[in-house]
Design a protein around this motif. Structure first.
Motif, PDB file in Angstrom:
ATOM      1  N   THR A  37       0.815  -1.212   0.000  1.00 53.41           N
ATOM      2  CA  THR A  37       0.000   0.000   0.000  1.00 53.41           C
ATOM      3  C   THR A  37       0.854   1.270   0.000  1.00 53.41           C
ATOM      4  O   THR A  37       0.334   2.361  -0.200  1.00 53.41           O
ATOM      5  N   ARG A  38       2.149   1.112   0.228  1.00 49.25           N
ATOM      6  CA  ARG A  38       3.100   2.226   0.133  1.00 49.25           C
ATOM      7  C   ARG A  38       4.361   1.716  -0.543  1.00 49.25           C
ATOM      8  O   ARG A  38       4.993   0.764  -0.064  1.00 49.25           O
ATOM      9  N   SER A  40       7.180   3.017  -0.491  1.00 52.52           N
ATOM     10  CA  SER A  40       8.303   3.178   0.440  1.00 52.52           C
ATOM     11  C   SER A  40       8.471   1.970   1.345  1.00 52.52           C
ATOM     12  O   SER A  40       9.527   1.793   1.962  1.00 52.52           O
ATOM     13  N   GLU A  41       7.416   1.134   1.447  1.00 59.49           N
ATOM     14  CA  GLU A  41       7.488  -0.069   2.266  1.00 59.49           C
ATOM     15  C   GLU A  41       7.583  -1.328   1.411  1.00 59.49           C
ATOM     16  O   GLU A  41       7.239  -2.421   1.861  1.00 59.49           O
ATOM     17  N   THR A  64       1.673   1.944  -4.443  1.00 57.24           N
ATOM     18  CA  THR A  64       1.104   2.895  -3.496  1.00 57.24           C
ATOM     19  C   THR A  64      -0.408   3.013  -3.680  1.00 57.24           C
ATOM     20  O   THR A  64      -0.893   3.344  -4.766  1.00 57.24           O
ATOM     21  N   HIS A  65      -1.126   2.733  -2.617  1.00 55.77           N
ATOM     22  CA  HIS A  65      -2.586   2.838  -2.561  1.00 55.77           C
ATOM     23  C   HIS A  65      -2.996   4.303  -2.766  1.00 55.77           C
ATOM     24  O   HIS A  65      -2.294   5.221  -2.329  1.00 55.77           O
ATOM     25  N   HIS A  68      -2.695   6.933  -0.049  1.00 56.22           N
ATOM     26  CA  HIS A  68      -1.371   7.329   0.453  1.00 56.22           C
ATOM     27  C   HIS A  68      -0.533   8.101  -0.565  1.00 56.22           C
ATOM     28  O   HIS A  68       0.669   8.288  -0.366  1.00 56.22           O
ATOM     29  N   GLU A  71       1.691  10.998   0.507  1.00 54.97           N
ATOM     30  CA  GLU A  71       2.840  10.657   1.339  1.00 54.97           C
ATOM     31  C   GLU A  71       4.055  10.274   0.500  1.00 54.97           C
ATOM     32  O   GLU A  71       5.171  10.245   1.017  1.00 54.97           O
ATOM     33  N   GLU A  72       3.840   9.985  -0.783  1.00 52.27           N
ATOM     34  CA  GLU A  72       4.929   9.464  -1.616  1.00 52.27           C
ATOM     35  C   GLU A  72       4.957  10.153  -2.982  1.00 52.27           C
ATOM     36  O   GLU A  72       4.791   9.507  -4.030  1.00 52.27           O
ATOM     37  N   SER A  95      -2.977   0.278  -6.732  1.00 54.60           N
ATOM     38  CA  SER A  95      -3.067   1.671  -7.143  1.00 54.60           C
ATOM     39  C   SER A  95      -4.443   1.898  -7.753  1.00 54.60           C
ATOM     40  O   SER A  95      -5.118   0.947  -8.133  1.00 54.60           O
ATOM     41  N   SER A 113      -0.811   9.191 -10.088  1.00 52.39           N
ATOM     42  CA  SER A 113      -0.166   7.996  -9.537  1.00 52.39           C
ATOM     43  C   SER A 113      -0.687   6.744 -10.228  1.00 52.39           C
ATOM     44  O   SER A 113       0.089   5.828 -10.552  1.00 52.39           O
TER      45      SER A 113
END
Length: 261
Positions: A37-38, A40-41, A64-65, A68, A71-72, A95, A113
């Motif tokens: 979901t991110r 970055s993770e 990335t959801h 979020h 945030e990214e 996404s 995104s």
């Protein structure tokens, strides 16, 4: 017979992964895909592939959801493509568009995104896991526009709409995945769509730990509970559970081309 594949779960959100995997074995699953979901993770999702075993496969998706995206903001197509080369990555996402949680001002950011993830799916040939909530028309418009630039594999996950969205996805070559929502008494439109989707485009999932199906509604969801959604899908289509298991597993292996038998 090969067991069910839970095509969408969030192992990183479960309180006890080992317990969830043991229950999945008890329910006869053959594998599951844990979804990011991110971006970055991404390392967290890729790390969960360490649970992969011959008797219960574990793969992952990275992305990335739409909830979020703010945030990214710096993630690029190249960033996503580079990480898809790591072991166990079989898809991109999730996404898409979420107009239930997101304020109107964030919608253009979600759309940008979404298109970026589509570009990564097109470049890699890996399927895009699409989240769409209360955004059917805009989701269809983006999918049609992007498909005109070149085909890419995709699925609508946790299908939560009616036949219109399902028909549009199938017409563009996509797949449709049904979650525990299918079992909820009030979700009549979702069951209508489930009866219409061609058998070679059907998938099942849990979206665990969310949306536990009847008869586990109200409890934390877990990948093993995908069997209840499969049972409901079989009833709606007038076929046996064995038939639904065989065809949804075959469909998952066709769509997620990196999944080995």
């Amino acid at each position: 017979m090969t067991g069910l594949i839970d095509t969408h779960c969030h192992l990183d959100r479960l309180t006890d992964v080992d317990e969830a995997l043991n229950l999945a074995r008890e329910h006869g699953l053959s594998g599951m895909i844990t979804i990011g979901t991110r971006f970055s993770e991404a390392s967290k999702q890729i790390g969960l592939v360490a649970y992969d075993r011959p008797d219960l496969r574990v793969w992952c998706a990275i992305g990335t959801h739409p909830d979020h995206v703010l945030e990214e903001p710096e993630v690029t197509v190249a960033d996503i493509v580079a990480r898809t080369n790591e072991p166990g990555v079989v898809a991109i996402g999730e996404s898409g568009l979420d107009y239930f949680h997101g304020e109107e001002a964030v919608r253009p950011v979600q759309a940008a995104s979404f298109r970026m993830h589509i570009a990564a799916a097109r470049e890699t040939g890996l399927p895009l896991v699409i989240h769409t909530r209360q955004a059917d028309d805009d989701t269809i418009a983006i999918l049609e526009d992007e498909s005109g630039k070149g085909a890419f594999p995709f699925l609508i996950h946790c299908f939560a709409s009616g036949p219109k969205l399902a028909r549009a996805a199938v017409a563009l070559g996509g797949y449709v995945s049904f979650s525990g929502l299918l079992t909820f008494p009030k979700c009549v439109e979702i069951r209508e769509a489930a009866r219409e989707v061609p058998e070679d485009r059907l998938l099942v999932e849990t979206d665990s730990p969310f949306l536990a199906p009847v008869p586990k509604r109200g409890k934390p969801n877990t990948p093993g509970y995908v069997k209840y959604t499969a049972e409901c899908l079989a009833r709606e289509r007038g076929v046996s559970l064995d038939e639904i298991t065989a065809l949804t597993t075959a469909n998952a292996r066709r769509l997620f081309r990196r999944i080995a038998p």
